[in-house]
Design a protein around this motif. Sequence first.
Motif, PDB file in Angstrom:
ATOM      1  N   ALA A 120     -50.351  54.346 -24.434  1.00  0.00           N
ATOM      2  CA  ALA A 120     -51.701  54.823 -24.763  1.00  0.00           C
ATOM      3  C   ALA A 120     -51.604  56.123 -25.561  1.00  0.00           C
ATOM      4  O   ALA A 120     -50.787  56.987 -25.260  1.00  0.00           O
ATOM      5  CB  ALA A 120     -52.511  55.046 -23.491  1.00  0.00           C
ATOM      6  N   LYS A 121     -52.468  56.240 -26.572  1.00  0.00           N
ATOM      7  CA  LYS A 121     -52.414  57.440 -27.412  1.00  0.00           C
ATOM      8  C   LYS A 121     -53.767  57.709 -28.066  1.00  0.00           C
ATOM      9  O   LYS A 121     -54.643  56.842 -28.132  1.00  0.00           O
ATOM     10  CB  LYS A 121     -51.335  57.297 -28.481  1.00  0.00           C
ATOM     11  CG  LYS A 121     -51.497  56.081 -29.378  1.00  0.00           C
ATOM     12  CD  LYS A 121     -50.292  55.921 -30.292  1.00  0.00           C
ATOM     13  CE  LYS A 121     -50.387  54.624 -31.094  1.00  0.00           C
ATOM     14  NZ  LYS A 121     -49.197  54.421 -31.957  1.00  0.00           N
ATOM     15  N   TRP A 122     -53.901  58.942 -28.540  1.00  0.00           N
ATOM     16  CA  TRP A 122     -55.076  59.339 -29.307  1.00  0.00           C
ATOM     17  C   TRP A 122     -54.937  58.793 -30.729  1.00  0.00           C
ATOM     18  O   TRP A 122     -53.829  58.448 -31.156  1.00  0.00           O
ATOM     19  CB  TRP A 122     -55.206  60.866 -29.335  1.00  0.00           C
ATOM     20  CG  TRP A 122     -55.375  61.447 -27.968  1.00  0.00           C
ATOM     21  CD1 TRP A 122     -54.398  61.963 -27.176  1.00  0.00           C
ATOM     22  CD2 TRP A 122     -56.590  61.536 -27.220  1.00  0.00           C
ATOM     23  NE1 TRP A 122     -54.930  62.369 -25.964  1.00  0.00           N
ATOM     24  CE2 TRP A 122     -56.273  62.125 -25.973  1.00  0.00           C
ATOM     25  CE3 TRP A 122     -57.917  61.185 -27.487  1.00  0.00           C
ATOM     26  CZ2 TRP A 122     -57.236  62.362 -24.997  1.00  0.00           C
ATOM     27  CZ3 TRP A 122     -58.873  61.419 -26.514  1.00  0.00           C
ATOM     28  CH2 TRP A 122     -58.540  62.002 -25.284  1.00  0.00           C
ATOM     29  N   ASN A 123     -56.047  58.719 -31.454  1.00  0.00           N
ATOM     30  CA  ASN A 123     -55.965  58.106 -32.781  1.00  0.00           C
ATOM     31  C   ASN A 123     -55.250  58.965 -33.822  1.00  0.00           C
ATOM     32  O   ASN A 123     -55.064  58.531 -34.962  1.00  0.00           O
ATOM     33  CB  ASN A 123     -57.346  57.672 -33.280  1.00  0.00           C
ATOM     34  CG  ASN A 123     -58.316  58.823 -33.436  1.00  0.00           C
ATOM     35  OD1 ASN A 123     -57.917  59.978 -33.601  1.00  0.00           O
ATOM     36  ND2 ASN A 123     -59.604  58.524 -33.372  1.00  0.00           N
ATOM     37  N   ASP A 124     -54.822  60.173 -33.448  1.00  0.00           N
ATOM     38  CA  ASP A 124     -53.991  60.973 -34.348  1.00  0.00           C
ATOM     39  C   ASP A 124     -52.505  60.801 -34.021  1.00  0.00           C
ATOM     40  O   ASP A 124     -51.647  61.495 -34.580  1.00  0.00           O
ATOM     41  CB  ASP A 124     -54.379  62.456 -34.306  1.00  0.00           C
ATOM     42  CG  ASP A 124     -54.139  63.099 -32.934  1.00  0.00           C
ATOM     43  OD1 ASP A 124     -53.718  62.394 -31.999  1.00  0.00           O
ATOM     44  OD2 ASP A 124     -54.390  64.318 -32.811  1.00  0.00           O
ATOM     45  N   GLY A 125     -52.215  59.859 -33.105  1.00  0.00           N
ATOM     46  CA  GLY A 125     -50.836  59.562 -32.753  1.00  0.00           C
ATOM     47  C   GLY A 125     -50.302  60.317 -31.560  1.00  0.00           C
ATOM     48  O   GLY A 125     -49.218  60.010 -31.056  1.00  0.00           O
ATOM     49  N   THR A 126     -51.037  61.308 -31.053  1.00  0.00           N
ATOM     50  CA  THR A 126     -50.599  62.086 -29.890  1.00  0.00           C
ATOM     51  C   THR A 126     -50.670  61.226 -28.629  1.00  0.00           C
ATOM     52  O   THR A 126     -51.693  60.575 -28.385  1.00  0.00           O
ATOM     53  CB  THR A 126     -51.485  63.333 -29.717  1.00  0.00           C
ATOM     54  OG1 THR A 126     -51.458  64.102 -30.921  1.00  0.00           O
ATOM     55  CG2 THR A 126     -50.995  64.181 -28.557  1.00  0.00           C
ATOM     56  N   PRO A 127     -49.627  61.197 -27.797  1.00  0.00           N
ATOM     57  CA  PRO A 127     -49.663  60.400 -26.565  1.00  0.00           C
ATOM     58  C   PRO A 127     -50.794  60.853 -25.635  1.00  0.00           C
ATOM     59  O   PRO A 127     -51.095  62.048 -25.536  1.00  0.00           O
ATOM     60  CB  PRO A 127     -48.297  60.665 -25.928  1.00  0.00           C
ATOM     61  CG  PRO A 127     -47.418  61.055 -27.075  1.00  0.00           C
ATOM     62  CD  PRO A 127     -48.305  61.830 -28.012  1.00  0.00           C
ATOM     63  N   PHE A 128     -51.407  59.888 -24.947  1.00  0.00           N
ATOM     64  CA  PHE A 128     -52.405  60.184 -23.915  1.00  0.00           C
ATOM     65  C   PHE A 128     -51.660  60.295 -22.592  1.00  0.00           C
ATOM     66  O   PHE A 128     -50.991  59.347 -22.169  1.00  0.00           O
ATOM     67  CB  PHE A 128     -53.457  59.074 -23.852  1.00  0.00           C
ATOM     68  CG  PHE A 128     -54.434  59.234 -22.713  1.00  0.00           C
ATOM     69  CD1 PHE A 128     -55.486  60.117 -22.813  1.00  0.00           C
ATOM     70  CD2 PHE A 128     -54.263  58.520 -21.529  1.00  0.00           C
ATOM     71  CE1 PHE A 128     -56.379  60.287 -21.752  1.00  0.00           C
ATOM     72  CE2 PHE A 128     -55.148  58.676 -20.474  1.00  0.00           C
ATOM     73  CZ  PHE A 128     -56.211  59.567 -20.587  1.00  0.00           C
ATOM     74  N   THR A 129     -51.766  61.449 -21.933  1.00  0.00           N
ATOM     75  CA  THR A 129     -51.002  61.699 -20.713  1.00  0.00           C
ATOM     76  C   THR A 129     -51.882  62.281 -19.611  1.00  0.00           C
ATOM     77  O   THR A 129     -53.078  62.530 -19.809  1.00  0.00           O
ATOM     78  CB  THR A 129     -49.842  62.682 -20.985  1.00  0.00           C
ATOM     79  OG1 THR A 129     -50.392  63.996 -21.212  1.00  0.00           O
ATOM     80  CG2 THR A 129     -49.013  62.249 -22.193  1.00  0.00           C
ATOM     81  N   THR A 130     -51.263  62.530 -18.477  1.00  0.00           N
ATOM     82  CA  THR A 130     -51.996  63.131 -17.359  1.00  0.00           C
ATOM     83  C   THR A 130     -52.448  64.553 -17.681  1.00  0.00           C
ATOM     84  O   THR A 130     -53.341  65.074 -17.015  1.00  0.00           O
ATOM     85  CB  THR A 130     -51.119  63.146 -16.091  1.00  0.00           C
ATOM     86  OG1 THR A 130     -49.857  63.748 -16.391  1.00  0.00           O
ATOM     87  CG2 THR A 130     -50.893  61.743 -15.562  1.00  0.00           C
TER      88      THR A 130
END
Length: 551
Positions: A120-130
Amino acid sequence: MKRYKQKQMSLLIALAVVTLLLAACSQSNDANEGTPVETKPQPTTEKVQAEKKLTIGIVNAPVTLNQINTQDNSASLAPIGLLNDALLDVTESAEFVPKLAESIETTDKQTYTVKLRPDAKWNDGTPFTTADVAFTLKLALNAKVETSFKLNFIEGLNDFGKLEEGVTEIKGLRIIDSHTFEIKAKTPIDPLVFKERFGAKVYYLPEHLLKDVNPEQLSTHPYFQKPEVTNGPYRFAAYEQGQYVELTKNEQYYLGAPKIDKIFIKVLPAANLVVQLQTGEVQMNSLPVGLVPITDYDKVKSFDNVNVTSAAASEPAELFFNVEKLPDKKVRQAIAYALNRPLIVEQLLKGQAEIIDGGIPSNHPYFNKDIEPYPYDPEKAKQLLKEAGWDTNRKLAFLIPVGNKVREQAADILVQNLESVGFKIDVQKYDFPTLIDKVEKGEHDITIFTRDYYIEPSLYFTTYKSNDPESVIRYNNPVVDELIAQGEQEIDEAKRHEIYDRLQEVLHEDVPTLAVYSEKRLQVVSKDVLEGKPLNLGTFNNVNEWDLAAK
C-alpha cells in the motif's frame, strides 16, 4: 578577397551535398517502389483510443473533500471515497473486505491487531505505514480538531471520541512495527463496531506532507482544498464547490491502476439529471445523493441507452427536530400525526416506497418490526397541540434542501399538512452546504434530509447522544444515553437486539426525528458502462475494475 573565396567554396560544397542527397533519395524510391520507406512514418487508418471518462450525476453538492471531517455529508462521501482508501471496504451484500488492511484479528473482542498491506502506498509513491495511522489518529482526535470519526470506544478517548485538552497520546493505540498496530477498546465490543467505525470509516492523512501542521489551523490548510496526495484509486484533479469534482486515475494504485481514466462528479438539478442520462452527458446516477425521481420511472425506463433497476427501500427521508426549540414531545407527536405520509407514498411515489418512523431501513437486521408508525390523524394532532398549550402565532422555521425533486415535493405536502392543524410555517430552501451550515448552528425548528446506510446499528443512534456537539437535534435523554452505551458495549448478539429494540421504542415515543418515507431508489446506468453501477451500499468497491466501452 580571401574571405569571399572561402564563402564561394563553402557554397559549392553545400550544393554538392544537396545534389548527392537528392540522388540517393531517388535511387532509394526506385529500388523500393510501392513499399513505404521504413524510417518514414506513414498515415494510418487506426483510431487512437479515446480517454475513458465517466460522468456521475448527483443532485446535492459535496461540502468538503476533508477525509477526516466529512461533516457526515453524503454528497462528500463519493469523491472522498474515490480519493482515499480505508482499512476495509464494504460490498453490496454488506460484507467487509480488506483494503489497506491485510488482516484484522482479535481473540478477546477488545484488542484488535491490524496488519497493513506491505504494497500500500500514497499516489506520490511513498509507502503507507503505521506512521500515517498514528499521525492521522493523533491529529484527528486532538481536542482542537473537528472530525467525523466516531471512535469513542477506544481506550483513552472521551465519550465523544476525542482526546482531552492537552493530551496528545492515545492510550488504546500501540504501534508494533511499520505495518502492524493494535487498537484496544475500553471494554469488549462487537467486531462490527470496530469494522465499520474504524475499519471502513477512517481515512488517513499523509504524515510525510502534514507532519508540521498546527492542529488549530488544520481545517484551513491548503491540502484540504487540493488533496493531491491520497491513497485511493483516483487522484484529485479539480473541484468547483457546488458544481463538480474531477478525478483522474491513480497510476500508482496498489490494487492496480483503474481502467477508467477520469471520473467527473457533476452536480445538477434532478430534472437535468434525467435529461442528461438520456443524452449520455451523464452515464450514471449516484445513491443516495443522485436520486432519479420515482415519478420519472416510466420516462427513464423508455430510454434506449440506459439500464434501469430498482433497489430495495432504503434510508428514509427524515425530519430532524431542533429539540431545544421544540422541547415538548406532545408537539413533536402532533407533527407526526399531522403528516399525510400515505398520500406521499401512494400518489407522489406511485407506491414505490414504505412508511417507517425511525431512521433504520426495514431490511436492516436491527429494524424493530413491532413498532407501529404514527397514523395520519389530524384531529389527534390538534388535540395534542391544545394539551401542549401551543402558541398558534409562533412560526416554525422549516429548512428544506433543494436538488431532490421528490423530497421537495414531499416537503410541500408536509407544510400543507402542518398548516392545516394550526402550525404557521416559515419555509426556507437552501442548497445542501448552506442548509447544513444553518442547521449545525441551530437556526431550524425542523429540517429534512437523508442519512447514510450503516451496517453497524450503533451508528444510527450517535446523533441522539446528549450534548453531542455535531447533533442537529440537540436532544438530551438519560435513558437513551444509557441504552446507546449498552448497545455499543454489548457483544452478545441476542442481547444487542433487545437493547436496540428498546432504544427504538423510546425514540418512537419521544420523536426527536421522524422518517417520512423510505423509497425504492432507481439505479440508472449507461449501456456504455461495462462494469459498475449505483448501489445503496458498496458502490465503489473494486472501482478500479470499472470499465467503459471503447469509443
